[in-house]
Design a protein around this motif. Sequence first.
Motif, PDB file in Angstrom:
ATOM      1  N   ALA A  27       0.817  -1.219   0.000  1.00 56.28           N
ATOM      2  CA  ALA A  27       0.000   0.000   0.000  1.00 56.28           C
ATOM      3  C   ALA A  27       0.849   1.266   0.000  1.00 56.28           C
ATOM      4  O   ALA A  27       0.378   2.332  -0.421  1.00 56.28           O
ATOM      5  CB  ALA A  27      -0.920  -0.004   1.214  1.00 56.28           C
ATOM      6  N   ASP A  28       2.090   1.157   0.461  1.00 59.87           N
ATOM      7  CA  ASP A  28       2.960   2.332   0.553  1.00 59.87           C
ATOM      8  C   ASP A  28       3.895   2.483  -0.646  1.00 59.87           C
ATOM      9  O   ASP A  28       4.639   3.466  -0.729  1.00 59.87           O
ATOM     10  CB  ASP A  28       3.805   2.256   1.834  1.00 59.87           C
ATOM     11  CG  ASP A  28       2.946   2.303   3.088  1.00 59.87           C
ATOM     12  OD1 ASP A  28       1.861   2.890   3.025  1.00 59.87           O
ATOM     13  OD2 ASP A  28       3.373   1.730   4.116  1.00 59.87           O
ATOM     14  N   ARG A  29       3.893   1.516  -1.540  1.00 58.82           N
ATOM     15  CA  ARG A  29       4.785   1.596  -2.704  1.00 58.82           C
ATOM     16  C   ARG A  29       4.218   2.533  -3.759  1.00 58.82           C
ATOM     17  O   ARG A  29       3.008   2.568  -3.998  1.00 58.82           O
ATOM     18  CB  ARG A  29       4.988   0.208  -3.320  1.00 58.82           C
ATOM     19  CG  ARG A  29       5.691  -0.778  -2.431  1.00 58.82           C
ATOM     20  CD  ARG A  29       5.772  -2.140  -3.114  1.00 58.82           C
ATOM     21  NE  ARG A  29       5.790  -3.196  -2.114  1.00 58.82           N
ATOM     22  CZ  ARG A  29       5.412  -4.452  -2.345  1.00 58.82           C
ATOM     23  NH1 ARG A  29       4.984  -4.795  -3.550  1.00 58.82           N
ATOM     24  NH2 ARG A  29       5.455  -5.340  -1.381  1.00 58.82           N
ATOM     25  N   ARG A  30       5.118   3.249  -4.414  1.00 59.74           N
ATOM     26  CA  ARG A  30       4.743   4.072  -5.555  1.00 59.74           C
ATOM     27  C   ARG A  30       5.401   3.496  -6.799  1.00 59.74           C
ATOM     28  O   ARG A  30       6.605   3.231  -6.806  1.00 59.74           O
ATOM     29  CB  ARG A  30       5.159   5.525  -5.337  1.00 59.74           C
ATOM     30  CG  ARG A  30       4.322   6.231  -4.261  1.00 59.74           C
ATOM     31  CD  ARG A  30       4.713   7.678  -4.098  1.00 59.74           C
ATOM     32  NE  ARG A  30       6.071   7.805  -3.563  1.00 59.74           N
ATOM     33  CZ  ARG A  30       6.656   8.964  -3.290  1.00 59.74           C
ATOM     34  NH1 ARG A  30       6.009  10.094  -3.510  1.00 59.74           N
ATOM     35  NH2 ARG A  30       7.874   8.998  -2.804  1.00 59.74           N
ATOM     36  N   SER A  31       4.606   3.304  -7.809  1.00 61.26           N
ATOM     37  CA  SER A  31       5.095   2.662  -9.029  1.00 61.26           C
ATOM     38  C   SER A  31       6.213   3.472  -9.669  1.00 61.26           C
ATOM     39  O   SER A  31       6.196   4.707  -9.669  1.00 61.26           O
ATOM     40  CB  SER A  31       3.942   2.494 -10.017  1.00 61.26           C
ATOM     41  OG  SER A  31       4.381   1.854 -11.186  1.00 61.26           O
ATOM     42  N   GLY A  32       7.199   2.772 -10.198  1.00 66.02           N
ATOM     43  CA  GLY A  32       8.329   3.435 -10.835  1.00 66.02           C
ATOM     44  C   GLY A  32       9.148   2.458 -11.655  1.00 66.02           C
ATOM     45  O   GLY A  32       8.739   1.307 -11.873  1.00 66.02           O
ATOM     46  N   PRO A  33      10.324   2.845 -12.094  1.00 58.87           N
ATOM     47  CA  PRO A  33      11.108   2.023 -13.020  1.00 58.87           C
ATOM     48  C   PRO A  33      12.041   1.021 -12.363  1.00 58.87           C
ATOM     49  O   PRO A  33      12.678   0.226 -13.064  1.00 58.87           O
ATOM     50  CB  PRO A  33      11.928   3.075 -13.777  1.00 58.87           C
ATOM     51  CG  PRO A  33      12.157   4.151 -12.750  1.00 58.87           C
ATOM     52  CD  PRO A  33      10.903   4.191 -11.916  1.00 58.87           C
ATOM     53  N   ASP A  44       7.650  -6.374  -7.741  1.00 52.86           N
ATOM     54  CA  ASP A  44       6.991  -5.112  -8.053  1.00 52.86           C
ATOM     55  C   ASP A  44       8.032  -4.185  -8.679  1.00 52.86           C
ATOM     56  O   ASP A  44       9.217  -4.540  -8.798  1.00 52.86           O
ATOM     57  CB  ASP A  44       6.420  -4.477  -6.783  1.00 52.86           C
ATOM     58  CG  ASP A  44       5.223  -3.563  -7.065  1.00 52.86           C
ATOM     59  OD1 ASP A  44       5.030  -3.181  -8.235  1.00 52.86           O
ATOM     60  OD2 ASP A  44       4.493  -3.237  -6.108  1.00 52.86           O
ATOM     61  N   HIS A  45       7.600  -3.004  -9.092  1.00 50.44           N
ATOM     62  CA  HIS A  45       8.500  -1.946  -9.544  1.00 50.44           C
ATOM     63  C   HIS A  45       8.149  -0.671  -8.772  1.00 50.44           C
ATOM     64  O   HIS A  45       6.967  -0.343  -8.614  1.00 50.44           O
ATOM     65  CB  HIS A  45       8.373  -1.718 -11.048  1.00 50.44           C
ATOM     66  CG  HIS A  45       9.056  -2.785 -11.862  1.00 50.44           C
ATOM     67  ND1 HIS A  45       8.476  -4.015 -12.114  1.00 50.44           N
ATOM     68  CD2 HIS A  45      10.281  -2.810 -12.461  1.00 50.44           C
ATOM     69  CE1 HIS A  45       9.303  -4.746 -12.843  1.00 50.44           C
ATOM     70  NE2 HIS A  45      10.398  -4.043 -13.064  1.00 50.44           N
ATOM     71  N   VAL A  46       9.165   0.024  -8.284  1.00 45.87           N
ATOM     72  CA  VAL A  46       8.948   1.167  -7.409  1.00 45.87           C
ATOM     73  C   VAL A  46       9.714   2.387  -7.924  1.00 45.87           C
ATOM     74  O   VAL A  46      10.485   2.310  -8.883  1.00 45.87           O
ATOM     75  CB  VAL A  46       9.369   0.834  -5.966  1.00 45.87           C
ATOM     76  CG1 VAL A  46       8.473  -0.248  -5.379  1.00 45.87           C
ATOM     77  CG2 VAL A  46      10.831   0.380  -5.906  1.00 45.87           C
ATOM     78  N   ASP A  47       9.499   3.528  -7.249  1.00 41.82           N
ATOM     79  CA  ASP A  47      10.053   4.800  -7.742  1.00 41.82           C
ATOM     80  C   ASP A  47      11.389   5.167  -7.099  1.00 41.82           C
ATOM     81  O   ASP A  47      11.870   6.289  -7.271  1.00 41.82           O
ATOM     82  CB  ASP A  47       9.040   5.931  -7.543  1.00 41.82           C
ATOM     83  CG  ASP A  47       8.780   6.220  -6.066  1.00 41.82           C
ATOM     84  OD1 ASP A  47       9.136   5.376  -5.220  1.00 41.82           O
ATOM     85  OD2 ASP A  47       8.218   7.294  -5.764  1.00 41.82           O
ATOM     86  N   GLY A  48      11.981   4.236  -6.347  1.00 38.38           N
ATOM     87  CA  GLY A  48      13.276   4.508  -5.731  1.00 38.38           C
ATOM     88  C   GLY A  48      14.149   3.271  -5.725  1.00 38.38           C
ATOM     89  O   GLY A  48      13.691   2.170  -6.064  1.00 38.38           O
ATOM     90  N   PHE A  49      15.416   3.435  -5.331  1.00 40.45           N
ATOM     91  CA  PHE A  49      16.311   2.283  -5.275  1.00 40.45           C
ATOM     92  C   PHE A  49      17.213   2.385  -4.060  1.00 40.45           C
ATOM     93  O   PHE A  49      17.514   3.479  -3.559  1.00 40.45           O
ATOM     94  CB  PHE A  49      17.139   2.180  -6.565  1.00 40.45           C
ATOM     95  CG  PHE A  49      18.070   3.330  -6.818  1.00 40.45           C
ATOM     96  CD1 PHE A  49      19.399   3.287  -6.391  1.00 40.45           C
ATOM     97  CD2 PHE A  49      17.633   4.469  -7.488  1.00 40.45           C
ATOM     98  CE1 PHE A  49      20.260   4.350  -6.619  1.00 40.45           C
ATOM     99  CE2 PHE A  49      18.489   5.544  -7.731  1.00 40.45           C
ATOM    100  CZ  PHE A  49      19.804   5.479  -7.293  1.00 40.45           C
ATOM    101  N   LEU A  50      17.636   1.211  -3.572  1.00 36.83           N
ATOM    102  CA  LEU A  50      18.553   1.121  -2.444  1.00 36.83           C
ATOM    103  C   LEU A  50      19.957   0.703  -2.868  1.00 36.83           C
ATOM    104  O   LEU A  50      20.936   1.028  -2.199  1.00 36.83           O
ATOM    105  CB  LEU A  50      18.035   0.093  -1.422  1.00 36.83           C
ATOM    106  CG  LEU A  50      16.700   0.376  -0.738  1.00 36.83           C
ATOM    107  CD1 LEU A  50      16.293  -0.825   0.126  1.00 36.83           C
ATOM    108  CD2 LEU A  50      16.788   1.630   0.104  1.00 36.83           C
TER     109      LEU A  50
END
Length: 421
Positions: A27-33, A44-50
């Motif tokens: 629920a807290d993830r924002r879609s991204g590359p 999944d794919h998210v808007d940030g990276f670690l």
Amino acid sequence: MQSDWPTATLGELTINLDTKRRPVKEADRRSGPYPYYGASGIVDHVDGFLFEGEHLLIAEDGENLRTRNTPVAFRATGRFWVNNHAHIVKGNGLARTRFLEYAVLAADLTPYLTGAVMPKLTQGNLNKIELPCPPLKAQDAVIGVLGSLDDRIALLRQTNATLESIAQALFKSWFIDFDPVRAKAEGREPEGMDSATAALFPSEFEESPLGLTPKGWEVAPIGDLVEAVGGSTPDTKNPTFWEPAVHHWTSPKDLSGATSPVLLDTERKVSPAGLAKISSGLLPAGSLLMSSRAPIGYLALTQVPVAINQGYIAMLPGGQLPPLYLYFWCKANMEGIKGRANGSTFMEISKKAFRPIPALLPPPDIVSEFVAVAGALFDRLVANERTALSLTDVRDTLLPRLISGKLRLPEAQARLEEAIA
């Protein structure tokens, strides 16, 4: 693992980055590359990276640590995020990260697992895993052989993803967005088709139970347009139902780690006596399988005759809508299909709930034209998948012998050249 190479523990060969992992609730993830990895790969794919660069991810928990149905170790490259279900390490100079991937895949992890119900590989036990550690020059040679096979397999699978996306785009254009009809309604020539194909489409829309649809196209329950059947599981404690293992029999487990939309083989096979216990019998090649529970929505077109268990709804050839068309129809309508599911223990869609779903029925000539184009793409896809599976068998045969040092590199190189010729 018996080895002709020197050995060392994984902790001695790696830099561990587990403290930098961070799980993010769905629920807290924002879609991204950026890929978001878990224990078995991208979830999944998210808007940030670690993390950035080449790293090795190793499953920390899950039944797959025992069953090994999907790889328990895999490399992640570029920029990505990792949750706390996968350990993250990289080679520390004594070992290449990619060599470590192969070494872990070849290793028996059973002695290092804890947990009677849910297997777990703690960081402490991860660091104790003993692996072969040849000189870097030998590691590079091993990577050269196994990596060439993996790179070839990956290229075939990327090609297949492109072939499927082309067919899916065509389905969307013709049967969801109705592009040819819109073009003709606006006085334009439909793009990407010859005049004979364009002539098959109407130039007007009309109201239907599904909203505005091309004039003359019908709407009917999907159960009226295709034969949809289920299956069952013969008594697993009765060996006469499973030996001799003659006929393909599938459960959705066969599709859980699938890399292709086609089913070429099954993990288990039933005997003629076992097949007789399954009311739907042996389904013909070319049937469409859809998992109907836990989870709903795995899809595959069978390339062999196959019997199915109770976890599927199968759509057979011979109806007004062919299985190849229905594959894309199911993908496009999956949310609506899932919306008809129910259940207290797990969600399931029954054949009774599936059959009334309304579906658009285009004219047969248009469906046939789509199947001709998409079918040619899928023929190439099937050939590529057969090649990929053959190369996978070669890799899986070479991997433990190469990693242990029992197969010398010149012989392995010869096997590689023979495999990819």
